[in-house]
Design a protein around this motif. Structure first.
Motif, mmCIF file in Angstrom:
data_model
loop_
_atom_site.group_PDB
_atom_site.id
_atom_site.type_symbol
_atom_site.label_atom_id
_atom_site.label_comp_id
_atom_site.label_asym_id
_atom_site.label_seq_id
_atom_site.Cartn_x
_atom_site.Cartn_y
_atom_site.Cartn_z
ATOM 1 N N TYR A 70 0.820 -1.213 0.000
ATOM 2 C CA TYR A 70 0.000 0.000 0.000
ATOM 3 C C TYR A 70 0.860 1.273 0.000
ATOM 4 C CZ TYR A 70 -3.027 3.599 2.058
ATOM 5 O OH TYR A 70 -3.700 4.766 2.326
ATOM 6 N N GLU A 71 1.846 1.327 0.922
ATOM 7 C CA GLU A 71 2.651 2.550 1.039
ATOM 8 C C GLU A 71 3.428 2.819 -0.256
ATOM 9 O OE1 GLU A 71 2.556 0.160 3.343
ATOM 10 O OE2 GLU A 71 1.525 1.219 4.970
ATOM 11 N N GLN A 72 4.029 1.745 -0.782
ATOM 12 C CA GLN A 72 4.804 1.922 -2.029
ATOM 13 C C GLN A 72 3.891 2.299 -3.192
ATOM 14 O OE1 GLN A 72 6.720 -1.877 -2.224
ATOM 15 N NE2 GLN A 72 8.613 -1.126 -1.323
ATOM 16 N N MET A 73 2.669 1.761 -3.183
ATOM 17 C CA MET A 73 1.717 2.094 -4.258
ATOM 18 C C MET A 73 1.392 3.587 -4.236
ATOM 19 S SD MET A 73 -1.032 -0.999 -4.285
ATOM 20 C CE MET A 73 -0.751 -2.504 -5.196
ATOM 21 N N LEU A 74 1.202 4.131 -3.036
ATOM 22 C CA LEU A 74 0.889 5.563 -2.941
ATOM 23 C C LEU A 74 2.048 6.392 -3.489
ATOM 24 C CD1 LEU A 74 -0.932 6.082 0.465
ATOM 25 C CD2 LEU A 74 -1.859 5.542 -1.791
ATOM 26 N N HIS A 75 3.262 5.990 -3.127
ATOM 27 C CA HIS A 75 4.449 6.714 -3.570
ATOM 28 C C HIS A 75 4.599 6.623 -5.095
ATOM 29 C CE1 HIS A 75 8.455 8.367 -3.437
ATOM 30 N NE2 HIS A 75 8.895 7.338 -4.137
ATOM 31 N N GLU A 76 4.520 5.390 -5.615
ATOM 32 C CA GLU A 76 4.722 5.195 -7.053
ATOM 33 C C GLU A 76 3.588 5.828 -7.864
ATOM 34 O OE1 GLU A 76 5.154 1.082 -8.236
ATOM 35 O OE2 GLU A 76 5.375 1.686 -10.332
ATOM 36 N N GLY A 77 2.366 5.698 -7.361
ATOM 37 C CA GLY A 77 1.225 6.289 -8.066
ATOM 38 C C GLY A 77 1.387 7.789 -8.197
ATOM 39 N N ARG A 78 1.857 8.427 -7.150
ATOM 40 C CA ARG A 78 2.052 9.884 -7.177
ATOM 41 C C ARG A 78 3.128 10.248 -8.206
ATOM 42 N NH1 ARG A 78 -0.634 14.037 -7.224
ATOM 43 N NH2 ARG A 78 -1.911 13.181 -5.549
ATOM 44 N N GLU A 79 4.209 9.452 -8.231
ATOM 45 C CA GLU A 79 5.274 9.719 -9.233
ATOM 46 C C GLU A 79 4.727 9.611 -10.652
ATOM 47 O OE1 GLU A 79 9.462 8.315 -7.161
ATOM 48 O OE2 GLU A 79 8.442 6.938 -8.505
ATOM 49 N N ILE A 80 3.861 8.599 -10.864
ATOM 50 C CA ILE A 80 3.287 8.393 -12.207
ATOM 51 C C ILE A 80 2.401 9.581 -12.582
ATOM 52 C CG2 ILE A 80 1.641 6.979 -13.520
ATOM 53 C CD1 ILE A 80 2.740 4.519 -11.994
ATOM 54 N N VAL A 81 1.525 9.984 -11.662
ATOM 55 C CA VAL A 81 0.608 11.095 -11.954
ATOM 56 C C VAL A 81 1.382 12.369 -12.274
ATOM 57 C CG1 VAL A 81 -1.085 12.651 -10.920
ATOM 58 C CG2 VAL A 81 -1.284 10.219 -10.585
ATOM 59 N N ASP A 82 2.483 12.585 -11.560
ATOM 60 C CA ASP A 82 3.246 13.821 -11.752
ATOM 61 C C ASP A 82 3.837 13.929 -13.162
ATOM 62 O OD1 ASP A 82 2.562 14.687 -9.300
ATOM 63 O OD2 ASP A 82 4.459 14.179 -8.315
ATOM 64 N N LEU A 83 3.913 12.804 -13.897
ATOM 65 C CA LEU A 83 4.435 12.861 -15.268
ATOM 66 C C LEU A 83 3.508 13.681 -16.170
ATOM 67 C CD1 LEU A 83 5.574 9.153 -15.708
ATOM 68 C CD2 LEU A 83 7.066 11.158 -15.569
ATOM 69 N N SER A 84 2.200 13.678 -15.859
ATOM 70 C CA SER A 84 1.236 14.484 -16.626
ATOM 71 C C SER A 84 -0.109 14.470 -15.877
ATOM 72 C CB SER A 84 1.076 13.912 -18.035
ATOM 73 O OG SER A 84 0.210 14.726 -18.777
ATOM 74 N N PRO A 85 -0.244 15.356 -14.869
ATOM 75 C CA PRO A 85 -1.387 15.275 -13.957
ATOM 76 C C PRO A 85 -2.758 15.309 -14.620
ATOM 77 C CG PRO A 85 0.273 16.751 -13.099
ATOM 78 C CD PRO A 85 0.713 16.374 -14.481
ATOM 79 N N THR A 86 -2.894 15.954 -15.769
ATOM 80 C CA THR A 86 -4.234 16.028 -16.375
ATOM 81 C C THR A 86 -4.521 14.847 -17.301
ATOM 82 O OG1 THR A 86 -3.336 17.332 -18.184
ATOM 83 C CG2 THR A 86 -4.310 18.551 -16.343
ATOM 84 N N ARG A 87 -3.520 14.050 -17.569
ATOM 85 C CA ARG A 87 -3.669 13.042 -18.619
ATOM 86 C C ARG A 87 -3.558 11.607 -18.105
ATOM 87 N NH1 ARG A 87 -3.742 14.201 -23.871
ATOM 88 N NH2 ARG A 87 -2.784 16.240 -23.915
ATOM 89 N N ILE A 88 -2.927 11.459 -16.933
ATOM 90 C CA ILE A 88 -2.615 10.084 -16.505
ATOM 91 C C ILE A 88 -3.688 9.497 -15.594
ATOM 92 C CG2 ILE A 88 -1.026 8.761 -15.034
ATOM 93 C CD1 ILE A 88 1.154 9.695 -16.723
ATOM 94 N N VAL A 89 -4.008 8.233 -15.884
ATOM 95 C CA VAL A 89 -4.846 7.425 -15.001
ATOM 96 C C VAL A 89 -3.931 6.339 -14.435
ATOM 97 C CG1 VAL A 89 -6.821 5.854 -14.870
ATOM 98 C CG2 VAL A 89 -6.898 7.822 -16.430
ATOM 99 N N VAL A 90 -3.928 6.187 -13.110
ATOM 100 C CA VAL A 90 -3.049 5.193 -12.486
ATOM 101 C C VAL A 90 -3.765 3.844 -12.464
ATOM 102 C CG1 VAL A 90 -1.699 4.596 -10.442
ATOM 103 C CG2 VAL A 90 -2.098 7.004 -11.002
#
Ligand code: G3P
Length: 224
Positions: A70-90
């Motif tokens: 869970y903790e790592q998912m929150l961290h990694e998900g945030r990194e993924i979203v930051d690549l393009s916040p309006t375009r990315i679905v995790v």
């Protein structure tokens, strides 16, 4: 119904995306790692190249996290979203930790797609925690004897429950599966480019077009 391209190869995506019929691109760790290895390029660079292709459209890019806690998912998900916040679905696999992560991302208004879905209970739970999308795997379901009609039951559940969750069916190997799913009233499908090629190239259409051209040419000869 919405159409998505299930691919990570930027050249293949670019070629198809020009058609203008797509709502976005879905990826998973298997296809991203295949392309990264083949092109000897870092995964994040490939993701950025796909984002560039989507520029100028409203297309979404679905990127799956590989963390399992869970903790790592929150961290990694945030990194993924930051690549393009309006375009990315995790994309988050429907595991116990994944379900917790989807709930937390829903609170943060981060769109998520519950992936690797095989039964109705998983859909019900992912709707409950606020997943934006659910992605049942049609071919992999059929391989273990689960009928395609279950995808229709998932869709009916979403409609009756009033959940704000959309169903995108994924994992297809042939057009028969695709067309069976198309009759179920689902929100969208995601297909590999080879399947779109098959859908778009009907030999009967090609024959009809050639015949029209021949007939038209004969008319021109008469006129001359
Ligand atoms: O994105 C998930 C989907 O691509 C899985 O498809 O063909 O590997 O079963 P497949």
């Amino acid at each position: 119904m919405q159409f998505y391209i299930d691919e990570a190869n930027p050249a293949e995506i670019e070629k198809l995306y020009k058609l203008g019929i797509f709502a976005g691109v879905t990826t998973n760790p298997s296809i991203l790692s295949r392309v990264a290895q083949a092109e000897r390029v870092a995964v994040n660079k490939i993701v950025r190249r796909i984002i560039d292709i989507l520029e100028g459209s409203e297309g979404l890019l679905f990127v799956q996290l590989v963390a399992q806690s869970y903790e790592q998912m929150l961290h990694e998900g945030r990194e993924i979203v930051d690549l393009s916040p309006t375009r990315i679905v995790v994309k988050i696999p429907c595991t116990l930790d994944g379900i917790r992560a989807m709930a937390e991302f829903a609170k943060q208004a981060v769109p998520t797609c519950a992936t690797a879905i095989f039964n109705l209970s998983q859909v019900a739970i992912c709707c409950r925690v606020g997943a934006s999308y659910v992605a049942p795997y049609v071919n992999r379901m059929q391989e273990v004897g689960i009928p395609v009609s279950v995808v229709g039951e998932m869709q009916r559940y979403i409609e009756r429950s009033g959940a704000n969750t959309r169903l995108i069916a994924a994992s297809f190997t042939n057009i028969k599966q695709v067309e069976e799913v198309m009759t179920l009233g689902i929100y969208g499908i995601s297909l590999h480019p080879q399947l779109y090629d098959k859908m778009l190239a009907n030999p009967l259409t090609t024959t009809a077009v050639s015949r029209f051209a021949e007939d038209w040419n004969e008319l021109k000869e008469v006129r001359v």
